[in-house]
Design a protein around this motif. Structure first.
Motif, short mmCIF file in Angstrom:
data_model
loop_
_atom_site.label_atom_id
_atom_site.label_comp_id
_atom_site.label_asym_id
_atom_site.label_seq_id
_atom_site.Cartn_x
_atom_site.Cartn_y
_atom_site.Cartn_z
N ASN A 43 -11.87 16.58 -4.87
CA ASN A 43 -11.16 15.95 -3.75
C ASN A 43 -10.86 14.47 -3.93
O ASN A 43 -10.89 13.70 -2.98
N ILE A 44 -10.59 14.07 -5.17
CA ILE A 44 -10.08 12.71 -5.41
C ILE A 44 -8.70 12.84 -6.04
O ILE A 44 -8.41 13.82 -6.73
N TYR A 45 -7.87 11.85 -5.78
CA TYR A 45 -6.48 11.91 -6.22
C TYR A 45 -6.06 10.56 -6.78
O TYR A 45 -6.55 9.52 -6.35
N PRO A 46 -5.13 10.58 -7.73
CA PRO A 46 -4.67 9.32 -8.32
C PRO A 46 -4.00 8.41 -7.29
O PRO A 46 -3.25 8.87 -6.45
N ALA A 47 -4.30 7.12 -7.39
CA ALA A 47 -3.61 6.10 -6.59
C ALA A 47 -2.60 5.46 -7.52
O ALA A 47 -2.90 4.50 -8.22
N GLN A 59 -5.55 4.79 -1.04
CA GLN A 59 -4.57 5.25 -2.03
C GLN A 59 -3.20 4.63 -1.75
O GLN A 59 -2.52 4.15 -2.66
N HIS A 60 -2.80 4.60 -0.50
CA HIS A 60 -1.52 4.01 -0.10
C HIS A 60 -1.50 2.51 -0.39
O HIS A 60 -0.50 1.98 -0.90
N GLN A 61 -2.59 1.81 -0.06
CA GLN A 61 -2.64 0.36 -0.29
C GLN A 61 -2.59 0.00 -1.77
O GLN A 61 -2.06 -1.03 -2.15
N ILE A 62 -3.14 0.86 -2.62
CA ILE A 62 -3.14 0.60 -4.06
C ILE A 62 -1.77 0.90 -4.65
O ILE A 62 -1.27 0.14 -5.47
N SER A 63 -1.15 1.97 -4.23
CA SER A 63 0.05 2.45 -4.92
C SER A 63 1.38 2.03 -4.31
O SER A 63 2.39 1.99 -5.01
N HIS A 64 1.43 1.68 -3.03
CA HIS A 64 2.72 1.37 -2.41
C HIS A 64 3.17 -0.05 -2.79
O HIS A 64 2.41 -1.01 -2.67
N PRO A 65 4.44 -0.19 -3.24
CA PRO A 65 4.94 -1.49 -3.68
C PRO A 65 4.93 -2.59 -2.61
O PRO A 65 4.87 -3.77 -2.95
N LYS A 66 4.95 -2.22 -1.34
CA LYS A 66 5.00 -3.25 -0.30
C LYS A 66 3.74 -4.12 -0.27
O LYS A 66 3.75 -5.21 0.27
N PHE A 67 2.66 -3.65 -0.90
CA PHE A 67 1.41 -4.41 -0.91
C PHE A 67 1.34 -5.38 -2.09
O PHE A 67 0.37 -6.12 -2.22
N ASP A 68 2.36 -5.38 -2.96
CA ASP A 68 2.45 -6.32 -4.10
C ASP A 68 1.17 -6.39 -4.92
O ASP A 68 0.76 -7.46 -5.37
N LYS A 69 0.53 -5.26 -5.14
CA LYS A 69 -0.68 -5.21 -5.95
C LYS A 69 -0.29 -5.43 -7.42
O LYS A 69 0.53 -4.71 -7.96
N GLU A 70 -0.85 -6.47 -8.03
CA GLU A 70 -0.53 -6.74 -9.44
C GLU A 70 -1.13 -5.68 -10.35
O GLU A 70 -2.28 -5.28 -10.19
N LYS A 71 -0.31 -5.25 -11.31
CA LYS A 71 -0.74 -4.31 -12.33
C LYS A 71 -0.53 -4.99 -13.69
O LYS A 71 0.56 -5.45 -13.99
N THR A 72 -1.60 -5.05 -14.47
CA THR A 72 -1.57 -5.75 -15.75
C THR A 72 -1.55 -4.74 -16.89
O THR A 72 -2.35 -3.80 -16.90
N TYR A 73 -0.64 -4.98 -17.83
CA TYR A 73 -0.47 -4.10 -18.98
C TYR A 73 -0.55 -4.90 -20.27
O TYR A 73 -0.08 -6.03 -20.33
N VAL A 74 -1.12 -4.29 -21.28
CA VAL A 74 -1.06 -4.78 -22.65
C VAL A 74 -0.06 -3.87 -23.34
O VAL A 74 -0.19 -2.65 -23.30
N VAL A 75 0.97 -4.49 -23.93
CA VAL A 75 2.10 -3.72 -24.43
C VAL A 75 2.39 -4.09 -25.88
O VAL A 75 2.57 -5.27 -26.20
N GLN A 76 2.45 -3.09 -26.74
CA GLN A 76 2.90 -3.29 -28.11
C GLN A 76 4.39 -2.96 -28.14
O GLN A 76 4.80 -1.87 -27.72
N VAL A 77 5.19 -3.91 -28.59
CA VAL A 77 6.64 -3.70 -28.64
C VAL A 77 7.13 -3.72 -30.08
O VAL A 77 6.50 -4.29 -30.97
#
Length: 174
Positions: A30-34, A54-72
């Motif tokens: 009973n857990i789901y991805p945010a 889940q809504h607060q983590i995933s909805h764009p209106k909350f402007d939650k920063e997501k950090t990525y390490v990216v190999q280009v």
């Protein structure tokens, strides 16, 4: 409850379906991805049993920063980083400005199976990219738009939650 999972490459962010899914790694009910990470991406995935969280983590209106390490692909230049910082026009509209900087290849990085293609004569670069949106395959589309396609994408942080030392394919209750 909130859990952090270090998602391996090739795993679908759902509990059922073809191929490897979250069910292959997570036995908590009973857990789901945010939010999501596409099959080709790795790293931090938060899961919860709390719909409001889940809504607060995933909805764009909350402007939650997501950090990525990216190999280009290629040696990324200052102009491309400035474009990422300004916002990129994609088919579904202009992205919000991102935080983007050139970094060294992380020393904590695990091996990926299958490995990222290696060509001795074609260099790659690593960047840290921080966004507050979550459009479908956004980071991949942004780097491609500035001429440096993504080869490897690892999310390391969402808001104040980090991947920390969670081993690949493991999860922890936060």
């Amino acid at each position: 409850m909130l859990y952090a999972f270090n998602k391996p490459y090739g795993v679908l962010c759902q509990f059922s379906g073809e191929g490897e899914t979250l069910a292959n790694y997570i036995n908590t009910k009973n857990i789901y991805p945010a939010g999501r990470l596409d099959k080709d991406s790795e790293g931090l995935l938060l899961l919860t049993d709390d719909g409001q969280l889940q809504h607060q983590i995933s909805h764009p209106k909350f402007d939650k920063e997501k950090t990525y390490v990216v190999q280009v692909d290629g040696e990324i230049n200052t102009h491309a980083l400035e474009q990422l910082r300004a916002g990129i026009t994609l088919k579904d509209g202009l992205t919000k400005p991102a935080k983007a900087r050139l970094i060294n290849e992380p020393d904590w990085l695990w091996d990926r199976a299958p490995a990222v293609r290696f060509r001795k004569n074609l260099p790659t670069s690593w960047i840290e990219l921080i966004i507050t949106e979550g459009k479908n395959r956004q980071v991949r589309r942004m780097t491609a738009q500035v001429g440096f396609p993504t080869l490897r994408l690892i999310r390391t942080q969402i808001g104040h939650w980090t991947l920390d030392n969670i081993k690949l394919g493991h999860y922890e209750r936060l």
